[in-house]
Design a protein around this motif. Structure first.
Motif, PDB file in Angstrom:
ATOM      1  N   LYS A 111       0.831  -1.208   0.000  1.00 23.93           N
ATOM      2  CA  LYS A 111       0.000   0.000   0.000  1.00 23.93           C
ATOM      3  C   LYS A 111       0.873   1.269   0.000  1.00 23.93           C
ATOM      4  O   LYS A 111       0.670   2.205   0.766  1.00 23.93           O
ATOM      5  CB  LYS A 111      -0.953   0.018   1.201  1.00 23.93           C
ATOM      6  CG  LYS A 111      -1.983  -1.112   1.163  1.00 23.93           C
ATOM      7  CD  LYS A 111      -2.927  -1.027   2.348  1.00 23.93           C
ATOM      8  CE  LYS A 111      -4.061  -2.034   2.212  1.00 23.93           C
ATOM      9  NZ  LYS A 111      -3.622  -3.436   2.072  1.00 23.93           N
ATOM     10  N   VAL A 112       1.866   1.262  -0.901  1.00 21.76           N
ATOM     11  CA  VAL A 112       2.704   2.439  -1.097  1.00 21.76           C
ATOM     12  C   VAL A 112       2.770   2.721  -2.595  1.00 21.76           C
ATOM     13  O   VAL A 112       2.454   1.866  -3.431  1.00 21.76           O
ATOM     14  CB  VAL A 112       4.133   2.238  -0.537  1.00 21.76           C
ATOM     15  CG1 VAL A 112       4.098   1.999   0.955  1.00 21.76           C
ATOM     16  CG2 VAL A 112       4.848   1.099  -1.259  1.00 21.76           C
ATOM     17  N   ALA A 113       3.212   3.936  -2.948  1.00 18.71           N
ATOM     18  CA  ALA A 113       3.378   4.276  -4.359  1.00 18.71           C
ATOM     19  C   ALA A 113       4.599   3.543  -4.908  1.00 18.71           C
ATOM     20  O   ALA A 113       5.620   3.396  -4.225  1.00 18.71           O
ATOM     21  CB  ALA A 113       3.553   5.781  -4.521  1.00 18.71           C
ATOM     22  N   GLN A 114       4.489   3.088  -6.181  1.00 22.58           N
ATOM     23  CA  GLN A 114       5.596   2.335  -6.766  1.00 22.58           C
ATOM     24  C   GLN A 114       6.887   3.151  -6.834  1.00 22.58           C
ATOM     25  O   GLN A 114       7.959   2.618  -6.530  1.00 22.58           O
ATOM     26  CB  GLN A 114       5.221   1.832  -8.161  1.00 22.58           C
ATOM     27  CG  GLN A 114       6.323   0.997  -8.806  1.00 22.58           C
ATOM     28  CD  GLN A 114       5.925   0.430 -10.149  1.00 22.58           C
ATOM     29  OE1 GLN A 114       4.748   0.152 -10.388  1.00 22.58           O
ATOM     30  NE2 GLN A 114       6.898   0.269 -11.039  1.00 22.58           N
ATOM     31  N   PRO A 115       6.858   4.447  -7.215  1.00 18.79           N
ATOM     32  CA  PRO A 115       8.112   5.215  -7.238  1.00 18.79           C
ATOM     33  C   PRO A 115       8.789   5.273  -5.872  1.00 18.79           C
ATOM     34  O   PRO A 115      10.019   5.221  -5.781  1.00 18.79           O
ATOM     35  CB  PRO A 115       7.659   6.604  -7.701  1.00 18.79           C
ATOM     36  CG  PRO A 115       6.406   6.336  -8.486  1.00 18.79           C
ATOM     37  CD  PRO A 115       5.725   5.224  -7.770  1.00 18.79           C
ATOM     38  N   ALA A 116       7.984   5.363  -4.813  1.00 18.76           N
ATOM     39  CA  ALA A 116       8.566   5.413  -3.464  1.00 18.76           C
ATOM     40  C   ALA A 116       9.226   4.087  -3.118  1.00 18.76           C
ATOM     41  O   ALA A 116      10.312   4.050  -2.517  1.00 18.76           O
ATOM     42  CB  ALA A 116       7.478   5.744  -2.440  1.00 18.76           C
ATOM     43  N   LEU A 117       8.591   2.971  -3.518  1.00 18.23           N
ATOM     44  CA  LEU A 117       9.180   1.655  -3.264  1.00 18.23           C
ATOM     45  C   LEU A 117      10.481   1.500  -4.052  1.00 18.23           C
ATOM     46  O   LEU A 117      11.493   1.013  -3.522  1.00 18.23           O
ATOM     47  CB  LEU A 117       8.184   0.562  -3.636  1.00 18.23           C
ATOM     48  CG  LEU A 117       8.683  -0.877  -3.526  1.00 18.23           C
ATOM     49  CD1 LEU A 117       9.113  -1.190  -2.092  1.00 18.23           C
ATOM     50  CD2 LEU A 117       7.609  -1.852  -4.003  1.00 18.23           C
TER      51      LEU A 117
END
Length: 307
Positions: free
Chosen positions: A28-34
């Motif tokens: 449940k996080v944004a892909q760019p942040a991951l």
């Protein structure tokens, strides 16, 4: 080293599901942040963890080896968190209570029985010993809490009042004192005195009260244990001055207790625990049951309100 749990959980999730998109959805996080977290982790480690393709990511040799360590680390962490929660919710743990022998016999067993009905998984140890040993065990952490009367000069312990006690005269049922009303300290020299030994805190208070009443202490007998003193009273050997809570033991014998005045000697029976250390959840819960049993241990006239 500047590696975060967020980075480790992100790395493990990507390794488990095989894509950044699916891993980001699970976390449940944004892909760019991951993706940024993984790049920062690789930068901190100085090696690539994944080989990236258009459809999937695959672990490098370094990534596979690192994953084994991360799996163990996360498992250990989750076990540690669960253990802490179990302790906080009293689903497991250990409790050590230290008290003088008579207090341990009169108050602690009932409190332990009540406690175990609610917290059956907690292991309980009761140490019945002398006051100086109680203080040492509490200071060192060998005991979670102690019960008794302690000198004000004792350092390294914190105190909470358990109940207020009073010294009373314990007389043979057939003696002249048993037929009297309230006694004063000046009345006591008329009969043989059964006193505690000089290393006892009770003896210290008795000596002070005698002195205040202008009397000298001349014991006919000296004993180390209050149970012995009561049995000597029942045998008709004299009068003993003992705490009111002795009632819980003495009521089974042919002795009578009398209030003492001029002066009235009261003292605080306290719960002590180590200064600077938080009480364990198991000990905090136990003290509630201990206070309830302590009130019941006193003669009715000395019991505090349940509030």
């Amino acid at each position: 080293m500047n590696i975060t749990l967020r980075q480790l959980y992100g790395f493990k999730t990507v390794a488990d599901v095989g894509t950044f998109t699916a891993a980001a959805q699970r976390l449940k996080v944004a892909q760019p942040a991951l993706s940024l977290n993984i790049r920062d982790l690789e930068s901190e480690l100085g090696t690539r963890l994944f080989d990236r393709t258009t459809r999937r990511v695959e672990l490098t040799a370094a990534g596979r080896e690192f994953l084994q360590s991360v799996d163990k680390l996360i498992l250990d962490l989750e076990h540690a968190v669960q253990n802490a929660r179990d302790l906080a919710e009293r689903r497991r743990g250990r409790l050590v209570v230290a008290a003088p022998p008579l207090l341990a016999a009169l108050i602690v067993p009932g409190a332990v029985a009540d406690y175990k009905k609610r917290y059956s998984a907690i292991d309980v140890t009761v140490v019945d010993t002398q006051t100086n040993v109680i203080v040492d065990k509490v200071r060192s952490g060998e005991a979670d809490c102690g019960i008794g009367t302690f000198a004000e000069a004792e350092e390294g312990i914190r105190r909470e009042s358990l109940f207020e006690d009073a010294l009373m005269a314990w007389c043979p049922a057939q003696s002249q004192f048993a037929r009297s009303g309230r006694l004063t300290w000046k009345d006591l020299p008329a009969g043989p005195l059964i006193a505690m030994t000089r290393d006892s805190r009770i003896r210290f208070l008795v000596d002070q009260a005698y002195q205040s009443a202008g009397q000298a202490v001349r014991p006919a007998y000296e004993v180390s244990h209050m149970t012995t003193a009561i049995m000597m009273v029942e045998a008709g050997l004299g009068i003993a001055v003992l705490p009111a809570y002795v009632w819980g033991f003495a009521r089974a014998f042919n002795v009578v207790s009398k209030a003492l005045s001029d002066p009235e000697v009261r003292r605080e029976v306290t719960i002590v625990y180590s200064d600077g250390k938080a009480l364990s959840p198991a000990a905090e819960a136990f003290l509630r049951y201990l206070r309830k049993r302590a009130r019941a241990a006193l003669p009715r006239g000395l019991r505090q309100n349940d509030g």
